[in-house]
Enzyme design. Structure first.
Site, PDB file in Angstrom:
ATOM      1  CG  ASN A 109      17.963 -28.817  25.831  1.00  0.00           C
ATOM      2  OD1 ASN A 109      16.888 -28.242  25.905  1.00  0.00           O
ATOM      3  ND2 ASN A 109      18.689 -29.084  26.901  1.00  0.00           N
ATOM      4  N   GLY A 151      21.527 -24.225  26.357  1.00  0.00           N
ATOM      5  CA  GLY A 151      21.125 -22.823  26.394  1.00  0.00           C
ATOM      6  C   GLY A 151      21.433 -22.178  27.733  1.00  0.00           C
ATOM      7  CD  GLN A 210       9.283 -11.800  29.036  1.00  0.00           C
ATOM      8  OE1 GLN A 210       8.917 -10.659  29.317  1.00  0.00           O
ATOM      9  NE2 GLN A 210       8.470 -12.857  29.097  1.00  0.00           N
ATOM     10  CE1 TYR A 246      16.971 -18.574  26.578  1.00  0.00           C
ATOM     11  CE2 TYR A 246      14.781 -17.725  26.072  1.00  0.00           C
ATOM     12  CZ  TYR A 246      15.603 -18.771  26.432  1.00  0.00           C
ATOM     13  OH  TYR A 246      15.069 -20.020  26.636  1.00  0.00           O
ATOM     14  N   GLY A 297       7.011 -23.212  26.107  1.00  0.00           N
ATOM     15  CA  GLY A 297       6.563 -22.088  26.911  1.00  0.00           C
ATOM     16  C   GLY A 297       7.276 -22.144  28.249  1.00  0.00           C
TER      17      GLY A 297
END
Length: 240
Positions: free
Chosen positions: A82, A84, A141, A147, A178
């Site tokens: 996880n 990040g 994005q 990322y 999301g």
């Protein structure tokens, strides 16, 4: 004996929610963190969860940490990648250091930890690995080429590694969250956040518990027939 689960970045935000969910499932949870000693200490005091400080982007640091965890707690049979970070900017403004930091932490950490626990999982014929991707790794994005690349890489990494573990009792899956109500999302300007929520069909941000429930499902002992999958938990914002 309860199975040992390592959750990287497991003391805050989504990671903390995952750690709590796995503890509720009866797992012995170990949460790693990189720098926020105060938050990690508060989390450990609140939950009783063991915490270890190391840089998940540094292979040698991971190697030492895994050896210490397995000596002190037990063999790692469940791994949730996880950890990040973000270093946002358009390609025009993005330095090589910004690129490397995100790729090394978000994607490189998956290699580091999977590599280090793989032989043990293979020998025991049991393993559950969940890698946390992102909706932005699926849809892209603006201002996040580093990322998005790292998170997209996680989805490909997951599918490939799942094939290596499938016959040996190791499942490897990903979750693509999301927009979740965490400190990082709360830092978004209110007018921008309002526009984001307007694009989510269910009409709200996700919660850390929404993600944690997915991890609990994928890491269950009897979740033997789900591997190589990406579970999108995004309120319907991105469907494919």
């Amino acid at each position: 004996m309860a199975r040992v689960a390592l959750v990287t970045g497991g003391t805050r935000g989504i990671g903390a929610g995952i750690s709590r969910a796995l503890m509720a499932q009866g797992r012995t949870v170990v949460a790693s963190y990189a720098g926020n000693d105060e938050a990690a200490s508060a989390f450990a005091a609140e939950t009783g969860c063991k915490v270890y400080k190391f840089d998940a982007a540094d292979f040698e640091a991971c190697k030492a940490a895994v050896a210490k965890i397995e000596a002190e707690v037990g063999p790692i049979e469940i791994l949730v990648n996880n950890a990040g970070i973000t270093r946002d900017g358009t390609i025009k403004r993005m330095s090589r250091e910004m690129w490397d930091a995100v790729i090394d932490t978000n994607l490189g950490s998956c290699y580091n930890l999977c590599k280090l626990v793989w032989d043990g999982m293979s020998g025991r014929k049991f393993g559950r690995i969940v890698n946390i991707g992102s909706i932005n790794g699926q849809a892209g994005q603006y201002g996040q080429v580093n990322y998005a690349a790292a998170k997209s890489g996680i989805h490909g990494f997951t599918k490939a590694l799942a094939q290596e573990g499938a016959r040996g009792g190791i499942t490897v899956n990903a979750i693509a969250p999301g927009y979740i109500d965490t400190d990082m999302v709360r830092a978004v300007p209110p007018d921008v956040l309002e526009k984001i929520v307007a694009k989510i069909p269910v009409g709200r941000l996700g919660t850390v518990d929404d993600i944690a429930r997915g991890v609990a499902f994928l890491t269950a002992d009897d979740a033997t027939f789900v591997t190589g999958s990406t579970l999108s938990i995004n309120g319907g914002q991105h469907m494919y």
